[in-house]
Design a protein around this motif. Structure first.
Motif, mmCIF file in Angstrom:
data_model
loop_
_atom_site.group_PDB
_atom_site.id
_atom_site.type_symbol
_atom_site.label_atom_id
_atom_site.label_comp_id
_atom_site.label_asym_id
_atom_site.label_seq_id
_atom_site.Cartn_x
_atom_site.Cartn_y
_atom_site.Cartn_z
ATOM 1 N N SER A 145 7.113 4.581 -5.289
ATOM 2 C CA SER A 145 6.880 4.873 -6.709
ATOM 3 C C SER A 145 7.000 6.360 -6.998
ATOM 4 O O SER A 145 7.626 6.765 -7.991
ATOM 5 N N LEU A 146 6.422 7.183 -6.120
ATOM 6 C CA LEU A 146 6.490 8.633 -6.322
ATOM 7 C C LEU A 146 7.922 9.143 -6.232
ATOM 8 O O LEU A 146 8.340 10.006 -7.013
ATOM 9 N N VAL A 147 8.692 8.613 -5.289
ATOM 10 C CA VAL A 147 10.097 9.025 -5.157
ATOM 11 C C VAL A 147 10.887 8.613 -6.390
ATOM 12 O O VAL A 147 11.675 9.404 -6.933
ATOM 13 N N PHE A 148 10.689 7.390 -6.857
ATOM 14 C CA PHE A 148 11.408 6.917 -8.036
ATOM 15 C C PHE A 148 11.105 7.794 -9.250
ATOM 16 O O PHE A 148 12.013 8.263 -9.945
ATOM 17 N N VAL A 149 9.819 7.998 -9.513
ATOM 18 C CA VAL A 149 9.423 8.798 -10.674
ATOM 19 C C VAL A 149 9.903 10.230 -10.525
ATOM 20 O O VAL A 149 10.404 10.843 -11.480
ATOM 21 N N GLY A 150 9.792 10.784 -9.324
ATOM 22 C CA GLY A 150 10.212 12.162 -9.096
ATOM 23 C C GLY A 150 11.688 12.383 -9.345
ATOM 24 O O GLY A 150 12.081 13.346 -10.025
ATOM 25 N N THR A 151 12.536 11.488 -8.829
ATOM 26 C CA THR A 151 13.981 11.664 -9.012
ATOM 27 C C THR A 151 14.395 11.441 -10.467
ATOM 28 O O THR A 151 15.296 12.122 -10.968
ATOM 29 N N VAL A 152 13.736 10.502 -11.133
ATOM 30 C CA VAL A 152 14.028 10.276 -12.555
ATOM 31 C C VAL A 152 13.682 11.520 -13.376
ATOM 32 O O VAL A 152 14.439 11.928 -14.269
ATOM 33 N N LEU A 153 12.549 12.147 -13.060
ATOM 34 C CA LEU A 153 12.152 13.362 -13.772
ATOM 35 C C LEU A 153 13.104 14.520 -13.467
ATOM 36 O O LEU A 153 13.443 15.302 -14.371
ATOM 37 N N VAL A 154 13.543 14.643 -12.220
ATOM 38 C CA VAL A 154 14.508 15.697 -11.873
ATOM 39 C C VAL A 154 15.789 15.523 -12.677
ATOM 40 O O VAL A 154 16.335 16.483 -13.237
ATOM 41 N N ALA A 155 16.286 14.279 -12.760
ATOM 42 C CA ALA A 155 17.509 14.002 -13.532
ATOM 43 C C ALA A 155 17.313 14.380 -14.999
ATOM 44 O O ALA A 155 18.202 14.989 -15.617
ATOM 45 N N ALA A 156 16.157 14.032 -15.553
ATOM 46 C CA ALA A 156 15.889 14.337 -16.963
ATOM 47 C C ALA A 156 15.815 15.839 -17.196
ATOM 48 O O ALA A 156 16.380 16.362 -18.162
ATOM 49 N N MET A 157 15.124 16.558 -16.317
ATOM 50 C CA MET A 157 14.952 17.999 -16.515
ATOM 51 C C MET A 157 16.268 18.756 -16.344
ATOM 52 O O MET A 157 16.538 19.720 -17.068
ATOM 53 N N ILE A 158 17.097 18.318 -15.398
ATOM 54 C CA ILE A 158 18.421 18.940 -15.247
ATOM 55 C C ILE A 158 19.235 18.751 -16.516
ATOM 56 O O ILE A 158 19.933 19.666 -16.978
ATOM 57 N N GLY A 184 0.769 -1.226 0.000
ATOM 58 C CA GLY A 184 0.000 0.000 0.000
ATOM 59 C C GLY A 184 0.804 1.282 0.000
ATOM 60 O O GLY A 184 1.442 1.632 -0.988
ATOM 61 N N LYS A 185 0.794 1.959 1.137
ATOM 62 C CA LYS A 185 1.390 3.281 1.250
ATOM 63 C C LYS A 185 2.875 3.268 0.920
ATOM 64 O O LYS A 185 3.381 4.152 0.223
ATOM 65 N N LEU A 186 3.599 2.243 1.395
ATOM 66 C CA LEU A 186 5.043 2.185 1.155
ATOM 67 C C LEU A 186 5.348 2.100 -0.329
ATOM 68 O O LEU A 186 6.218 2.810 -0.844
ATOM 69 N N LEU A 187 4.629 1.239 -1.043
ATOM 70 C CA LEU A 187 4.853 1.114 -2.480
ATOM 71 C C LEU A 187 4.462 2.398 -3.206
ATOM 72 O O LEU A 187 5.124 2.797 -4.171
ATOM 73 N N GLY A 188 3.390 3.051 -2.734
ATOM 74 C CA GLY A 188 2.980 4.312 -3.344
ATOM 75 C C GLY A 188 4.032 5.389 -3.172
ATOM 76 O O GLY A 188 4.383 6.094 -4.129
ATOM 77 N N VAL A 189 4.561 5.540 -1.941
ATOM 78 C CA VAL A 189 5.603 6.544 -1.679
ATOM 79 C C VAL A 189 6.862 6.219 -2.476
ATOM 80 O O VAL A 189 7.494 7.104 -3.072
#
Length: 425
Positions: free
Chosen positions: A94-107, A87-92
């Motif tokens: 997933s959000l962290v993984f996607v967020g950091t990947v997007l930050v790397a791409a945008m930089i 539940g919550k752990l997998l959701g958090v």
């Protein structure tokens, strides 16, 4: 004591054997590229005679990629334990993984805008272009097809990935009744993984032949463009490794978390570079995570998942590859539609490539198909992917522990690091 030098020599030989085993794929690919480059320099236009060798290699890759990705994704989802929902752990996570990947791409995109690669690359004479259609039509065509058989084309990779996800979840939902089909998916995954491994054995010859053709046609100035793109990647990668990882750790737990992260990140970093494998770094990451204060529950979920699904380094390399290919074909990488699709592809590449041998090549095939580039766009992307692999692995692997820190922050609360320190007293 007399045996000590012999033991040291044997240890050194064993180390070199392991090092060569881990890097032999890269060594052979680079060797093929170097030999091809030399042939292109001396033979000039005469290298056209060996271009079919490179074309055969590319055709084999394009033929294998669709079933490979289908089985990899659908079998992975079908193999999930539907009864064990975190539940919550997998959701958090997933959000962290996607967020950091997007930050790397945008930089990386910002870095490309500041240091444009296209000024130093020679545009390809190939005239095949992407159709100019409304953004909504592009999205529709990118994510769906109107006929089932169209899923079998590499030009419908995104649609096929979405269909693979649906197949995986449908199989998972079918339970015992779908057990036979799930077994078929797992078997197909193993078979096509080995097919891909066999095809990549031809990589040094295929890429060498194609690079000989490129150098023979475009001349030595081609090296300058690749060198600049490499410099851009390693510059952005070093910045991300030192500055952004420190920022992530600070967000997770303040200065204390930053100190803990870097104190315990040495062994995982050395393991990542030494093995050139995120999966092989998982044991070192698990040990480091414990010393960083990350709970076993979070570490045991986040670190193994991160080894296959969290790829900050691959995110950076995906954007650099796209920018180089766009520049080689004389296209702009600045439009909103192009950037949005690039970000979506980067997330998918991060999710897909972890469970596939030479998974980065799948990402290259994906974005080439999504943007409608011809097969000739693949070799430059593959060459860059090969050359940046050590730094990409370093970022992919060591980014998992700092991601686990962020998960701890959002899952356990902002005082989680203070609570860890109190327990240690």
């Amino acid at each position: 004591m007399a045996f000590a030098p012999v033991i040291q020599v044997n240890d050194y030989i064993s180390y070199m054997d392991n090092w060569f085993k881990n890097y032999k794929g890269i060594i052979f690919l680079i060797g093929g590229i170097i030999i091809g480059s030399i042939a292109g320099l001396f033979l000039g236009d005469k290298v056209n005679v060996i271009k079919p060798i490179g074309d055969i290699f590319l055709n084999l890759l394009f033929t294998a990629v669709v079933p490979l990705v289908f089985f990899a994704i659908s079998s992975a989802i079908a193999g999930l334990d539907g009864s064990n929902k975190l539940g919550k752990l997998l959701g958090v996570t997933s959000l962290v993984f996607v967020g950091t990947v997007l930050v790397a791409a945008m930089i990386t995109i910002i870095a490309i805008w500041i240091f444009p690669i296209h000024q130093h690359l020679v545009a390809s004479p190939i005239t095949e272009t992407v159709d100019k259609k409304p953004f909504g039509d592009q999205l529709t065509k990118l994510f769906t097809v109107s006929e089932f058989y169209e899923l079998l084309s590499r030009k419908s990779m995104m649609s096929m990935i979405i269909f693979s996800v649906l197949i995986g979840f449908a199989t998972l939902k079918s339970g015992e009744k779908g057990a036979g089909f799930a077994k078929f998916l797992h078997s197909g995954n193993e078979v096509f993984k080995n097919i891909f491994i066999l095809i990549m054995e031809l990589g040094p010859i295929g890429l060498g032949a194609y690079f000989a053709y490129q150098v023979g046609v475009f001349g030595p100035q081609l090296f300058g463009g690749y060198a600049r793109s490499m410099a851009l990647y390693y510059g952005v990668g070093a910045f991300y490794f030192v500055v952004i990882f420190s920022l992530y750790a600070f967000i997770a737990g303040g200065v204390t978390a930053v100190k803990r992260y870097w104190k315990n990140n040495i062994i995982p970093s050395a393991t990542a570079v030494g093995t050139c494998s995120s999966i092989a770094t998982i044991p070192a990451n698990l040990d480091a995570a414990k010393k960083m204060g990350i709970s076993d529950m979070i570490a045991n979920v986040t670190i193994p998942l991160g080894g296959t699904l969290h790829k900050d380094g691959s995110s950076i390399s995906s954007i650099v590859k796209m920018a180089v290919v766009f520049a080689l074909f004389g296209k702009s990488f600045n439009s909103v539609e192009t950037v949005m699709i690039a970000l979506a592809i980067t997330i998918l590449v991060s999710l897909v490539e972890g469970g596939i041998p030479n998974g980065g090549y799948i990402g290259e095939l994906l974005f080439i198909s999504a943007y409608g580039f011809p097969p000739e766009a693949l070799p430059p992307a593959m060459i860059i992917g090969t050359l940046v692999d050590p730094m990409a692995t370093l970022l992919n692997a060591t980014g998992d522990t700092v991601a686990a820190m962020l998960v701890s922050r959002f899952f356990e609360g902002r005082k989680w690091m203070s609570q860890v320190q109190q327990k240690e007293k």
